[in-house]
Design a protein around this motif. Structure first.
Motif, PDB file in Angstrom:
ATOM      1  N   THR A  38       0.886  -1.151   0.093  1.00 43.36           N
ATOM      2  CA  THR A  38      -0.202  -0.011   0.025  1.00 43.36           C
ATOM      3  C   THR A  38       0.877   1.287  -0.127  1.00 43.36           C
ATOM      4  O   THR A  38       0.532   2.369  -0.709  1.00 43.36           O
ATOM      5  N   THR A  41       2.034   1.927  -3.552  1.00 45.28           N
ATOM      6  CA  THR A  41       0.877   2.343  -4.505  1.00 45.28           C
ATOM      7  C   THR A  41       0.727   4.110  -3.985  1.00 45.28           C
ATOM      8  O   THR A  41       0.374   4.665  -4.880  1.00 45.28           O
ATOM      9  N   ARG A  46      -0.551   5.658  -7.770  1.00 42.41           N
ATOM     10  CA  ARG A  46      -1.612   5.019  -8.317  1.00 42.41           C
ATOM     11  C   ARG A  46      -2.958   4.940  -7.850  1.00 42.41           C
ATOM     12  O   ARG A  46      -2.986   5.111  -6.674  1.00 42.41           O
ATOM     13  N   LYS A  47      -3.992   4.699  -8.769  1.00 38.43           N
ATOM     14  CA  LYS A  47      -5.286   4.850  -8.268  1.00 38.43           C
ATOM     15  C   LYS A  47      -5.535   3.543  -7.370  1.00 38.43           C
ATOM     16  O   LYS A  47      -5.044   2.567  -7.609  1.00 38.43           O
ATOM     17  N   LYS A  48      -6.388   3.918  -6.537  1.00 41.00           N
ATOM     18  CA  LYS A  48      -6.586   2.756  -5.367  1.00 41.00           C
ATOM     19  C   LYS A  48      -7.749   1.661  -5.943  1.00 41.00           C
ATOM     20  O   LYS A  48      -8.585   2.197  -6.446  1.00 41.00           O
ATOM     21  N   ARG A  49      -7.369   0.626  -6.046  1.00 41.54           N
ATOM     22  CA  ARG A  49      -8.339  -0.481  -6.676  1.00 41.54           C
ATOM     23  C   ARG A  49      -8.963  -1.009  -5.571  1.00 41.54           C
ATOM     24  O   ARG A  49      -8.811  -1.165  -4.424  1.00 41.54           O
ATOM     25  N   LYS A  50     -10.042  -2.089  -5.897  1.00 45.26           N
ATOM     26  CA  LYS A  50     -10.805  -2.762  -4.983  1.00 45.26           C
ATOM     27  C   LYS A  50      -9.741  -3.790  -4.566  1.00 45.26           C
ATOM     28  O   LYS A  50      -8.611  -3.971  -5.267  1.00 45.26           O
ATOM     29  N   PHE A  51      -9.746  -4.224  -3.390  1.00 48.76           N
ATOM     30  CA  PHE A  51      -8.899  -5.181  -2.683  1.00 48.76           C
ATOM     31  C   PHE A  51      -9.884  -6.221  -1.869  1.00 48.76           C
ATOM     32  O   PHE A  51     -10.946  -6.136  -1.494  1.00 48.76           O
ATOM     33  N   THR A  72     -15.032  -8.025  -0.907  1.00 47.57           N
ATOM     34  CA  THR A  72     -14.000  -7.118  -1.553  1.00 47.57           C
ATOM     35  C   THR A  72     -14.189  -5.549  -0.797  1.00 47.57           C
ATOM     36  O   THR A  72     -15.406  -5.455  -0.487  1.00 47.57           O
ATOM     37  N   TRP A 181     -11.259 -12.932  -8.091  1.00 46.87           N
ATOM     38  CA  TRP A 181     -12.081 -12.843  -6.650  1.00 46.87           C
ATOM     39  C   TRP A 181     -12.396 -14.219  -5.994  1.00 46.87           C
ATOM     40  O   TRP A 181     -12.353 -14.201  -4.879  1.00 46.87           O
TER      41      TRP A 181
END
Length: 204
Positions: A38, A41, A46-51, A72, A181
């Motif tokens: 994190t 990132t 960088r754009k925060k994506r789903k995790f 998620t 996922w």
């Protein structure tokens, strides 16, 4: 509420060695979907994506995970609260469930008390900012009661679930090797199950 008062109403056993045997703790945590941290990132913009995210209820006395729900993020904590609490209580009944203010809500207390017969130990701090005139008022019976009689010592056991998450990430890694996922959700379940086996083996 003190520990002595909790024993009087049946939340804790009389034997000091079993103070936490009827307590459980609930929280959620995010996992890494790869080896990129994190911190990296954030530094690279960088754009925060789903995790991947998981919700868990653990027994305060043993840190054993009683139930977990994979999902998620970023998402609020409470949508999975009823499901994970009910699953955990079905496996190992407990008398009180500690959680942070992300799970605050009168409807959550009504569910815990009415459906499971469990006392919710959740800070009644969620909602709009309060002025000095209404600082001592909370919406709902359970939230008002907790505000007036806050069980500080019982709530301290909420950190047991944080300990579980810390062990999970330290011993079994915080990143997931799966790339989709469905597989990531399965891997989170397997990590929790593996840690449970490790904890049980250490107790025997």
């Amino acid at each position: 509420m003190s520990v002595a008062a909790a024993r009087d109403v049946g939340l804790l056993r009389r034997d000091d060695r079993h103070d936490k045997t009827r307590l459980a703790a609930c929280d959620s945590t995010g996992m890494e979907a790869g080896h990129v941290s994190t911190y990296f990132t954030r530094r690279t913009g960088r754009k925060k994506r789903k995790f991947p995210k998981l919700w868990a209820v653990v027994a305060a006395a043993s840190h054993v995970c009683l139930a977990m729900v994979p999902g998620t993020g970023p998402t609020p904590d409470d949508p999975q609260f009823h499901r994970v609490a009910a699953d955990a209580h079905a496996r190992e009944p407990f008398a009180a469930l500690a959680a942070d203010c992300g799970f605050d809500g009168e409807h959550h207390h009504e569910f815990l008390h009415g459906k499971l017969g469990v006392v919710g130990v959740i800070p009644p701090e969620r909602g709009r900012p309060r002025t000095k005139s209404d600082n001592n008022r909370r919406a709902g019976f359970f939230r008002n009661f907790l505000h007036d009689h806050w069980p500080k010592q019982l709530y301290g056991q909420r950190w047991q679930v944080e300990t579980f998450f810390s062990m999970l990430k330290r011993l079994l890694d915080s990143f997931l090797r799966a790339t989709n996922w469905r597989s990531q959700h399965r891997e989170m379940c397997l990590k929790c199950l593996t840690l449970n086996f490790m904890l049980i083996a250490a107790m025997t």
